[in-house]
Structures are given as C-alpha cells and as structure tokens.
Design an enzyme around this catalytic site. Sequence first.
Site, mmCIF file in Angstrom:
data_model
loop_
_atom_site.group_PDB
_atom_site.id
_atom_site.type_symbol
_atom_site.label_atom_id
_atom_site.label_comp_id
_atom_site.label_asym_id
_atom_site.label_seq_id
_atom_site.Cartn_x
_atom_site.Cartn_y
_atom_site.Cartn_z
ATOM 1 N N ARG A 116 -13.534 -0.484 3.780
ATOM 2 C CA ARG A 116 -14.964 -0.778 3.780
ATOM 3 C C ARG A 116 -15.661 0.305 2.963
ATOM 4 N NH1 ARG A 116 -17.790 -2.891 9.059
ATOM 5 N NH2 ARG A 116 -19.860 -3.295 8.260
ATOM 6 N N ARG B 11 -2.496 7.055 21.541
ATOM 7 C CA ARG B 11 -3.666 7.912 21.784
ATOM 8 C C ARG B 11 -4.012 7.925 23.269
ATOM 9 N NH1 ARG B 11 -6.996 5.305 16.660
ATOM 10 N NH2 ARG B 11 -6.469 6.899 15.111
ATOM 11 N N GLY C 196 0.840 -1.212 0.000
ATOM 12 C CA GLY C 196 0.000 0.000 0.000
ATOM 13 C C GLY C 196 0.861 1.242 0.000
ATOM 14 N N ALA C 197 2.020 1.124 -0.654
ATOM 15 C CA ALA C 197 3.042 2.175 -0.577
ATOM 16 C C ALA C 197 2.568 3.506 -1.150
ATOM 17 C CB ALA C 197 4.299 1.708 -1.311
ATOM 18 N N ILE D 191 -0.954 6.438 4.300
ATOM 19 C CA ILE D 191 -0.019 6.022 5.364
ATOM 20 C C ILE D 191 1.357 5.771 4.747
ATOM 21 C CG2 ILE D 191 0.540 4.232 7.072
ATOM 22 C CD1 ILE D 191 -2.454 3.923 7.581
ATOM 23 N N GLY D 192 1.365 5.127 3.581
ATOM 24 C CA GLY D 192 2.631 4.868 2.894
ATOM 25 C C GLY D 192 3.427 6.144 2.697
ATOM 26 N N HIS E 225 -8.051 -4.057 17.543
ATOM 27 C CA HIS E 225 -7.943 -2.666 17.077
ATOM 28 C C HIS E 225 -9.289 -2.291 16.460
ATOM 29 C CE1 HIS E 225 -6.763 1.076 15.353
ATOM 30 N NE2 HIS E 225 -7.137 0.662 14.166
ATOM 31 N N ASP F 171 -3.386 3.125 19.131
ATOM 32 C CA ASP F 171 -4.320 3.196 20.262
ATOM 33 C C ASP F 171 -3.551 3.485 21.558
ATOM 34 O OD1 ASP F 171 -6.496 2.204 18.501
ATOM 35 O OD2 ASP F 171 -5.241 0.408 18.499
HETATM 36 N N1 LIG Z 1 -4.103 -0.441 12.767
HETATM 37 C C1 LIG Z 1 -4.270 0.868 12.807
HETATM 38 O O1 LIG Z 1 -4.095 1.492 13.873
HETATM 39 C C2 LIG Z 1 -4.668 1.667 11.612
HETATM 40 C C3 LIG Z 1 -4.997 1.059 10.426
HETATM 41 N N2 LIG Z 1 -5.360 1.794 9.330
HETATM 42 C C4 LIG Z 1 -5.659 1.053 8.114
HETATM 43 O O2 LIG Z 1 -4.532 1.112 7.236
HETATM 44 C C5 LIG Z 1 -4.953 0.847 5.907
HETATM 45 C C6 LIG Z 1 -4.308 1.801 4.929
HETATM 46 O O3 LIG Z 1 -4.730 3.111 5.186
HETATM 47 P P1 LIG Z 1 -4.406 4.304 4.156
HETATM 48 O O4 LIG Z 1 -2.978 4.336 3.774
HETATM 49 O O5 LIG Z 1 -5.001 5.519 4.738
HETATM 50 O O6 LIG Z 1 -5.261 3.840 2.905
HETATM 51 P P2 LIG Z 1 -5.157 4.341 1.385
HETATM 52 O O7 LIG Z 1 -6.437 3.918 0.740
HETATM 53 O O8 LIG Z 1 -4.698 5.755 1.304
HETATM 54 O O9 LIG Z 1 -3.961 3.440 0.811
HETATM 55 C C7 LIG Z 1 -4.057 2.073 0.688
HETATM 56 C C8 LIG Z 1 -3.146 1.679 -0.462
HETATM 57 O O10 LIG Z 1 -3.104 0.257 -0.495
HETATM 58 C C9 LIG Z 1 -3.075 -0.136 -1.839
HETATM 59 N N3 LIG Z 1 -3.471 -1.534 -1.931
HETATM 60 C C10 LIG Z 1 -4.721 -2.067 -1.950
HETATM 61 N N4 LIG Z 1 -4.672 -3.398 -2.105
HETATM 62 C C11 LIG Z 1 -3.369 -3.729 -2.168
HETATM 63 C C12 LIG Z 1 -2.680 -4.950 -2.355
HETATM 64 N N5 LIG Z 1 -3.339 -6.101 -2.497
HETATM 65 N N6 LIG Z 1 -1.328 -4.922 -2.362
HETATM 66 C C13 LIG Z 1 -0.653 -3.777 -2.256
HETATM 67 N N7 LIG Z 1 -1.262 -2.571 -2.103
HETATM 68 C C14 LIG Z 1 -2.594 -2.555 -2.057
HETATM 69 C C15 LIG Z 1 -3.993 0.839 -2.540
HETATM 70 O O11 LIG Z 1 -3.747 0.909 -3.943
HETATM 71 C C16 LIG Z 1 -3.636 2.155 -1.827
HETATM 72 O O12 LIG Z 1 -2.591 2.844 -2.487
HETATM 73 C C17 LIG Z 1 -6.465 0.890 5.950
HETATM 74 O O13 LIG Z 1 -6.957 -0.435 6.020
HETATM 75 C C18 LIG Z 1 -6.768 1.614 7.256
HETATM 76 O O14 LIG Z 1 -8.040 1.281 7.755
HETATM 77 C C19 LIG Z 1 -5.375 3.159 9.362
HETATM 78 C C20 LIG Z 1 -5.059 3.817 10.522
HETATM 79 C C21 LIG Z 1 -4.708 3.134 11.718
HETATM 80 O O1 LIG Z 2 -10.749 3.549 11.169
HETATM 81 C C1 LIG Z 2 -9.818 3.580 10.340
HETATM 82 O O2 LIG Z 2 -9.904 3.246 9.135
HETATM 83 C C2 LIG Z 2 -8.489 4.080 10.791
HETATM 84 C C3 LIG Z 2 -8.065 3.420 12.034
HETATM 85 O O3 LIG Z 2 -8.000 2.217 12.163
HETATM 86 C C4 LIG Z 2 -7.711 4.283 13.154
HETATM 87 O O4 LIG Z 2 -7.559 5.498 12.974
HETATM 88 O O5 LIG Z 2 -7.579 3.764 14.263
#
Ligand SMILES: NC(=O)C1=CN([C@@H]2O[C@H](COP(=O)(O)OP(=O)(O)OC[C@H]3O[C@@H](n4cnc5c(N)ncnc54)[C@H](O)[C@@H]3O)[C@@H](O)[C@H]2O)C=CC1
Ligand SMILES: O=C([O-])CC(=O)C(=O)O
Length: 330
Positions: free
Chosen positions: A93, A163, A12-13, A17-18, A188, A160
Amino acid sequence: MTRTPVNVTVTGAAGQIGYALLFRIASGHLLGADVPVKLRLLEIPQGLKAAEGTAMELDDCAFPLLQGIDISDDPNVAFDGANVALLVGARPRTKGMERGDLLEANGGIFKPQGKAINDHAADDIKVLVVGNPANTNALIAQAAAPDVPRERFTAMTRLDHNRALSQLSKKTGTPVSEIQKLTIWGNHSATQYPDIFHATVAGKNAAEVVGDQKWLAEDFIPTVAKRGAAIIEARGASSAASAANAAIDHVHTWVNGTAAGDWTSMGIPSDGSYGVPEGLISSFPVTTKDGTYEIVQGLEINDFSRERIDASVKELTEEREAVRGLGLLG
Ligand SMILES: NC(=O)C1=CN([C@@H]2O[C@H](COP(=O)(O)OP(=O)(O)OC[C@H]3O[C@@H](n4cnc5c(N)ncnc54)[C@H](O)[C@@H]3O)[C@@H](O)[C@H]2O)C=CC1
Ligand SMILES: O=C([O-])CC(=O)C(=O)O
C-alpha cells in the site's frame, strides 16, 4: 539422499522476506533435514538482478540439500511442477492508495499466479500466501485455480500465532514450549482475534492463569494485532525475518503434522465451522497430519470471543465482496 527433490516456488524472491526465507528453505528447515529441494524464484523484471544476486549467495552456501535454482519473471515457468508455492511478492500500500485500489493491484498479481498454479503446478501443490492482504489474496489465487483442490490455498496467520505465544510466555513467565492450543481467528489484520480461552500454560487454562480480563482486552489483543505496525515504527521496515520464520513454520507444520495435544493457526477456506461463512479464507485452530489439516471442532466460544471473531469475519466478508465486485473471483 535418493529422494526426488521438492520444487519450492517463492515469489517476491528479491524482497526482504525472500532474503530471510530462501536460505532456510535451502538448509532444510521448510521440509526437513533429509528432503532435497529445487528453488524456483519468481520476480518482476526489475527484481531479477537482485534475485540473481541472492541465488549467487545461495550457491556460495553449498547447501547439500539444494539441487538447483531457477529464476524467472514468468509465473508459467516459475510454477511449473511446483510442489510448494510461497506467494510473498505483493503490491504494498502506498500513500494515497485506497483499500479498493490495493485489492485491485493485488488482483493483478494473484489472479495470474493462481491461473499459472492451476495450469502448471504439480498435483500435490500446497500454497501459502504471505503477501498482504494475505487472506483475500489467497482467495483471488484460489478462484483462478478451479482445478486445484481449494483447501490447498492457505494464508499466513502463523506470525500472529507466534507473536501471541511470545506475549503470553512473557506475561506468565512460562517458556513458549509449555504453551499449547492458542488460536488466531479471522483476518491477518488489526481485526484478528488471538484467543487464549482454550490455550494451556504448563497444562493449566491460560485465561485462568492470567486471570486478568483487562490485560487481555487492552494489552494482549491489541499488542498482537498491531504488532506489524509496531515493528514498522521501530525498524523502519515491516517484519521480515519473523515473517519468513512463520512461513517456514506454517509449511513445516502442514507437511509434518502438529504435535499431539496441540494445534496451530492457519488461514484456510472455511467449511462453515464456528459460523464463519463457507469459502472465506479465515484463520482457525487446526491440527495437521500427513500433509492435510482439519479444523479443531467443538470449542466453546464465549461472548467475548464471539464478538471479536464476528468483527474480523465481517471484515473478511467485506474484502470478499470488494474483490468480487472487481471481477477477481470469477
Ligand atoms: N501474512 C503476514 O503475516 C505478513 C505479510 N507480509 C507481507 O509480505 C509481503 C512481502 O513483504 P516484503 O518481502 O517485506 O516486501 P518487499 O517489498 O521487500 O518485497 C516484495 C518483493 O516482491 C516482488 N514482487 C512484486 N510483485 C511481484 C510479482 N507480481 N511477482 C513476483 N514478485 C513480485 C517485488 O519486486 C519485491 O522484490 C508484503 O505484502 C507484506 O505486507 C509481511 C509480513 C507478515
Ligand atoms: O503490516 C505489514 O505489512 C506486515 C505484516 O503483515 C505484519 O507484520 O504482520
């Protein structure tokens, strides 16, 4: 700088987040200021051009520690020789999507990635799953990688944890540097349980310093647990820089160790401790040393905490059953 570079794969680079993560890895914040890195970026085909743009910017930073960037849409290539894998890319989602649909869509991502890690990663591979639902996605990847020691698959609850530190710091007027032994338990998700009963604030028990059970139940816990939704509401996009920062913290602590007298929170495979069913990837208090972690044992769990840990673990158990039913665990 004679050390062999560490291969860090980021999926997801090209996502938000990447973008916040890669520059900090390349500047030495993930592993240390003396550790050279090679970046392996995995994207889906539609994301490759944007990933190339980010790679151009990485080049333009002339980071002394960055010894190469490869970009691929093939997990077998991206995980080849990986020492650290940050699984960020996931299927978000979308409107009208049921939880089962989300789990299935993510199974289509994390199962092949787990298999590619199994077949191609380095023997010392450490995996952090950030993409949601992070705990269960980690379980899916782990199940597809039977040759990798199962404790190498972890899920991120450090955001978390951070936070919770920040909220407690504000409430008590104490710098975060003086707060120790906070714990995030469970998933999470909104059911997670941030626990301050064993935490200390400037050396004193945090729950006693706060002395306000109502604040704990009605303010602190929901604020931490629903912070992700609050950020989306305020920013119009989910947490990115803070999530990247937490991913850096998670791996840095795993590799370099927790400070004496403190612990951190990581989503890790349960060994049955604290009544969490064996094998679930759940958040625990852990200490780390020399690239390994251990669950902090012997904490007394009061009724207030027990009820909340159980509720989050129940949700994790249901998620595990759902993905098992979809054939994603074997
Ligand atoms: N565990 C945690 O605390 C947190 C988790 N997240 C999660 O992190 C994930 C990424 O968030 P963002 O970067 O904001 O999303 P984003 O939508 O900006 O980026 C995701 C990227 O992943 C790529 N991607 C999708 N399927 C893929 C695959 N099979 N292989 C490689 N790349 C793929 C997409 O093309 C996109 O560039 C989301 O699921 C979000 O809910 C976000 C914040 C906190
Ligand atoms: O809800 C989301 O997609 C992002 C997330 O996991 C968080 O900010 O904790």
